[in-house]
Enzyme design. Structure first.
Site, PDB file in Angstrom:
ATOM      1  N   LYS A   6       5.515   3.440   8.283  1.00 44.34           N
ATOM      2  CA  LYS A   6       4.354   4.313   8.462  1.00 44.34           C
ATOM      3  C   LYS A   6       3.079   3.480   8.556  1.00 44.34           C
ATOM      4  O   LYS A   6       2.259   3.663   9.453  1.00 44.34           O
ATOM      5  CB  LYS A   6       4.276   5.248   7.250  1.00 44.34           C
ATOM      6  CG  LYS A   6       3.142   6.248   7.286  1.00 44.34           C
ATOM      7  CD  LYS A   6       2.942   6.940   5.929  1.00 44.34           C
ATOM      8  CE  LYS A   6       4.209   7.552   5.378  1.00 44.34           C
ATOM      9  NZ  LYS A   6       3.923   8.480   4.248  1.00 44.34           N
ATOM     10  N   THR A  55      -4.339  13.725   5.113  1.00 47.79           N
ATOM     11  CA  THR A  55      -2.915  13.834   5.475  1.00 47.79           C
ATOM     12  C   THR A  55      -2.671  15.135   6.234  1.00 47.79           C
ATOM     13  O   THR A  55      -2.004  15.154   7.273  1.00 47.79           O
ATOM     14  CB  THR A  55      -2.024  13.741   4.226  1.00 47.79           C
ATOM     15  OG1 THR A  55      -2.440  12.631   3.451  1.00 47.79           O
ATOM     16  CG2 THR A  55      -0.562  13.590   4.605  1.00 47.79           C
ATOM     17  N   ASN A  70      -1.803  19.138  -1.893  1.00 47.94           N
ATOM     18  CA  ASN A  70      -2.831  18.500  -1.083  1.00 47.94           C
ATOM     19  C   ASN A  70      -2.516  18.547   0.416  1.00 47.94           C
ATOM     20  O   ASN A  70      -3.357  18.952   1.225  1.00 47.94           O
ATOM     21  CB  ASN A  70      -3.015  17.049  -1.551  1.00 47.94           C
ATOM     22  CG  ASN A  70      -3.937  16.276  -0.642  1.00 47.94           C
ATOM     23  OD1 ASN A  70      -3.501  15.540   0.241  1.00 47.94           O
ATOM     24  ND2 ASN A  70      -5.227  16.477  -0.806  1.00 47.94           N
ATOM     25  N   LYS A  97       0.860  -1.196   0.000  1.00 45.34           N
ATOM     26  CA  LYS A  97       0.000   0.000   0.000  1.00 45.34           C
ATOM     27  C   LYS A  97       0.881   1.225   0.000  1.00 45.34           C
ATOM     28  O   LYS A  97       1.817   1.339   0.797  1.00 45.34           O
ATOM     29  CB  LYS A  97      -0.890  -0.001   1.270  1.00 45.34           C
ATOM     30  CG  LYS A  97      -1.804   1.210   1.371  1.00 45.34           C
ATOM     31  CD  LYS A  97      -3.065   1.015   0.563  1.00 45.34           C
ATOM     32  CE  LYS A  97      -3.842   2.295   0.312  1.00 45.34           C
ATOM     33  NZ  LYS A  97      -3.428   3.012  -0.924  1.00 45.34           N
ATOM     34  N   LYS A 121       5.427   1.662  -3.096  1.00 42.04           N
ATOM     35  CA  LYS A 121       5.384   3.010  -3.685  1.00 42.04           C
ATOM     36  C   LYS A 121       5.608   2.867  -5.177  1.00 42.04           C
ATOM     37  O   LYS A 121       6.242   1.913  -5.627  1.00 42.04           O
ATOM     38  CB  LYS A 121       6.502   3.890  -3.102  1.00 42.04           C
ATOM     39  CG  LYS A 121       6.283   5.373  -3.312  1.00 42.04           C
ATOM     40  CD  LYS A 121       5.326   5.930  -2.280  1.00 42.04           C
ATOM     41  CE  LYS A 121       4.933   7.351  -2.525  1.00 42.04           C
ATOM     42  NZ  LYS A 121       4.213   7.920  -1.378  1.00 42.04           N
ATOM     43  N   SER A 125      -6.774   6.031   3.647  1.00 36.84           N
ATOM     44  CA  SER A 125      -6.856   5.142   2.485  1.00 36.84           C
ATOM     45  C   SER A 125      -7.316   3.757   2.930  1.00 36.84           C
ATOM     46  O   SER A 125      -8.130   3.109   2.268  1.00 36.84           O
ATOM     47  CB  SER A 125      -5.485   5.013   1.811  1.00 36.84           C
ATOM     48  OG  SER A 125      -5.255   6.096   0.943  1.00 36.84           O
ATOM     49  N   GLN A 166       7.275   3.801   3.822  1.00 39.04           N
ATOM     50  CA  GLN A 166       5.858   3.432   3.849  1.00 39.04           C
ATOM     51  C   GLN A 166       5.598   2.184   4.694  1.00 39.04           C
ATOM     52  O   GLN A 166       4.571   2.093   5.365  1.00 39.04           O
ATOM     53  CB  GLN A 166       5.371   3.212   2.407  1.00 39.04           C
ATOM     54  CG  GLN A 166       3.860   3.276   2.248  1.00 39.04           C
ATOM     55  CD  GLN A 166       3.337   4.695   2.164  1.00 39.04           C
ATOM     56  OE1 GLN A 166       3.904   5.538   1.502  1.00 39.04           O
ATOM     57  NE2 GLN A 166       2.240   4.968   2.855  1.00 39.04           N
ATOM     58  N   GLY A 212      -2.536   8.335  -4.329  1.00 39.00           N
ATOM     59  CA  GLY A 212      -1.854   9.519  -4.846  1.00 39.00           C
ATOM     60  C   GLY A 212      -0.596   9.872  -4.065  1.00 39.00           C
ATOM     61  O   GLY A 212      -0.300   9.305  -3.016  1.00 39.00           O
ATOM     62  N   ASP A 213       0.165  10.788  -4.620  1.00 41.96           N
ATOM     63  CA  ASP A 213       1.332  11.402  -3.973  1.00 41.96           C
ATOM     64  C   ASP A 213       1.595  12.656  -4.824  1.00 41.96           C
ATOM     65  O   ASP A 213       0.686  13.141  -5.503  1.00 41.96           O
ATOM     66  CB  ASP A 213       2.536  10.435  -3.952  1.00 41.96           C
ATOM     67  CG  ASP A 213       3.655  10.915  -3.016  1.00 41.96           C
ATOM     68  OD1 ASP A 213       3.528  10.740  -1.802  1.00 41.96           O
ATOM     69  OD2 ASP A 213       4.649  11.493  -3.503  1.00 41.96           O
TER      70      ASP A 213
END
Ligand code: NDP
Ligand code: 2IT
Length: 449
Positions: free
Chosen positions: A114, A210, A241, A90, A126, A381, A111, A165-166
């Site tokens: 996290k 976020t 964002n 993810k 990622k 998410s 990630q 997204g990123d």
């Protein structure tokens, strides 16, 4: 340093010598977990560290598309499937010209930790491309996303790998990616991507998550000093964002946000940032932050001329780097500290260089580490995936209250682990320790895979 850790670090440096961002992320984690590794001699026998720093799989692929002039353009696509220990891979997709394997691996590595901190069943990954969305038409973006998904679709799935997204990938791109996935698979599999629009399966609150999560985490950190956002001055780098919704929640908590930026420069508005205007410029027009001056000519704009962003020269109580990796250098850290900053909390991934982080910690500044402080996005998410599986939707308030609880839990895990391993108040180490222990235990349970 512990022998086992230094051996793994040396080996990782040898094997990945062309990947500075990746090595930076690995070094920070391994240097934080010394006391934990010493309490667990079995980690060495089971090669826990060696397995933690080696991605399960890296996929790279060609992404050709035809631009509006009729020319054929070829970009490179990536998906780093780093760890499926505690759930499907993810993590987001980044479209930016600086994307390369080092950036993808550092982001994938961060990630894993996290996602472990969120307490939810998500592994780490990622992806992205060196495609530059700036200045492209909607049709070019759509054709690029369709081409990207035409290869990516075979590697993802709601129980396999769930991108989101990123930088450079928001609701518009996720929509085009989802449409192409659905067309190829001839099935509606809602949970294959997150960050979807509300009208076809997205979660309320994911857009805000976020930025809001960053403010919830920082609020908890400030509480330890009997402080709050109310009446504080805040500077926020970026105007995408994460930055926009961090600004929204900080303002709601009574803070005065005086500066925001983009990669070209920063605006300083001592009266407080006009957020509806920023949203109009950035979310609707996809313009430059300098356009803020058209409406507020009294605000100041400073062009960025080197790697030190001018935003960190502005006096502030709380600094929230929300743009990109290594945007806070040692120089910037010194400037912030000499101007009296009390907290630096990371909305972006690895925005502070190691030297900057060390400088803040040495000077008693509260540091909210990215893998904890910006985990609200991926946590929400996961809440989107839950809703897709249930075929049911939560209200906005339900999502935000779950997010708030998750951020409080993450902060407490950072605080307690820092204390347990003798570095009270160092939430950078606390986050690494809490996440690493959880992942190492999962690795022990699952055998040598
Ligand atoms: P956006 O694309 O929405 O916004 C990115 C912002 O950062 C823009 O203002 C952009 O300016 C600026 N920026 C990008 N690259 C650079 C650079 N090299 N130098 C200076 N400024 C730069 O992305 P997000 O807001 O989604 O992401 C921002 C950060 O937050 C990233 O580090 C991302 O990995 C991280 N993050 C994002 C999450 C999410 O849910 N979206 C979750 C957790 C972390 P310009 O327009 O000029 O390029
Ligand atoms: O860095 C990140 O955590 C993100 N870009 C969000 C990932 C996600 O899957 O929501």
């Amino acid at each position: 340093m512990n022998d086992y850790i230094s051996r793994v670090l040396e080996n990782t440096e040898k094997k990945n010598s062309c990947e500075p961002e990746y090595l930076q992320a690995v070094r920070e984690v391994l240097c934080s977990v010394e006391h934990l590794v010493e309490r667990h001699p079995e980690y060495e026998k089971l090669a826990i560290l060696e397995r933690m720093v080696e991605p399960e799989r890296i996929i790279t692929f060609r992404v050709p598309y035809v631009n509006d002039k009729g020319e054929v353009v070829v970009n490179r696509g990536f998906r780093v499937q780093f760890s499926s220990l505690i759930g499907p891979y993810k993590g987001g997709l980044r479209f930016h010209p600086t994307v390369n394997q080092s950036i993808m691996k550092f982001l994938g590595f961060e990630q894993i930790f996290k996602n472990a901190l969120t307490g939810l069943p998500i592994g780490g990954g990622k992806g992205g491309s060196d495609f530059d969305p700036k200045g492209k038409s909607d049709n070019e973006i759509m054709r690029f996303c369709q081409s990207f998904m035409t290869e990516l679709y075979r590697h993802i799935g709601h129980d396999v790998d769930v991108p989101a997204g990123d930088i450079g990938v928001g609701g518009r791109e996720i929509g085009y990616l989802f449409g192409q996935y659905k067309r190829i698979k001839d099935a509606y599999e809602g949970g294959v991507l997150t960050g979807k629009s509300i009208c076809y399966g997205g979660s309320l609150g994911r857009t805000e998550a976020t930025g809001y999560g960053l403010i919830f985490f920082t609020r908890e950190m400030l509480k330890t000093k009997n402080e709050s956002f109310n009446g504080k001055t805040v500077t926020i780098s970026g105007s995408g964002n994460v930055a926009i919704y961090a600004c929204e929640k900080a303002q709601e908590y009574g803070a005065k946000v005086v500066a925001m930026s983009d990669s070209s420069g920063c605006i300083y508005d001592p009266k407080g940032i006009d957020l509806p205007l920023i949203k109009q410029i950035k979310e609707v027009k996809r313009g430059r932050i300098k356009e803020y001056l058209n409406t507020h000519p009294e605000a100041e704009y400073t062009e960025r001329v080197n790697e030190d962003s001018p935003i960190w020269n502005i006096k502030t109580d709380i600094a929230l780097p929300c743009a990109t990796q290594n945007e806070v250098t040692l120089n910037s850290a010194k400037k912030l500290v000499s101007n009296g900053v009390m907290a630096v909390s990371e909305g972006a991934n690895m925005p502070c260089t190691q030297e900057a982080t060390d400088y803040f910690l040495e000077h008693g500044i509260l540091v909210g580490p990215a893998k904890a402080a910006n985990a609200g996005g991926v946590a929400t998410s996961a809440i989107e995936m839950t809703q897709n599986s249930m075929r049911y939707y939560y209200t906005f308030d339900e999502v935000v209250s779950k997010l708030d609880c998750i951020m409080v839990n993450i902060f407490n895990a950072c605080k307690e682990n820092a204390k347990k391993y003798g570095c009270e108040g160092n939430y950078v180490a606390g986050a690494n320790l809490a996440a690493f222990e959880k992942l190492a235990e999962a690795m022990k349970c699952q055998g040598v895979v």
